[in-house]
Design an enzyme around this catalytic site. Sequence first.
Site, short mmCIF file in Angstrom:
data_model
loop_
_atom_site.label_atom_id
_atom_site.label_comp_id
_atom_site.label_asym_id
_atom_site.label_seq_id
_atom_site.Cartn_x
_atom_site.Cartn_y
_atom_site.Cartn_z
CD GLU A 111 87.84 36.28 64.20
OE1 GLU A 111 88.11 37.39 64.48
OE2 GLU A 111 88.17 35.83 63.06
CG ASP A 150 93.87 42.79 71.16
OD1 ASP A 150 92.87 42.59 71.69
OD2 ASP A 150 94.52 41.76 70.62
CD GLU A 205 89.98 42.22 63.48
OE1 GLU A 205 89.89 41.34 62.79
OE2 GLU A 205 89.97 42.09 64.90
#
Length: 132
Positions: free
Chosen positions: A36, A6, A27
């Site tokens: 996001e 991450d 992604e």
Amino acid sequence: QVLHKDLRHLDSNHDLRGQKADLVVSELLGSFGDNELSPECLDPLLTETNVCHAGTISIPTNYTAHLAPACSSKLHQQVIEQALYPDEAEGGHGLSSEGSRVLGVQVAVETPYVVRPQLASQMGMTERCWTF
């Protein structure tokens, strides 16, 4: 070496052992382009940090958000149910409980929703919004 990590928890000195990334695969594409925080996360990673070098390949290399007017009687029905009877719309009994609130029609119909394309009809041309 493949590193599954991450981005928020990446420690370039420890995780990359002093090396630079040759390939970054993200992604972070949300349901509406960059909702996001993709540009805010990826741009500094690729341009300002010590994680990437000038030849680092980014997948995706870019993306473009598109919009088109659409009509969906199923979505309209669900929005009205959510606006007036939030618990009933979720299979409850129509009584307000903690965590559920009546939005009101004005707020509910002006809220962006993600729609299953098979439940909507496109009513106009698709237009480009932005590219990152």
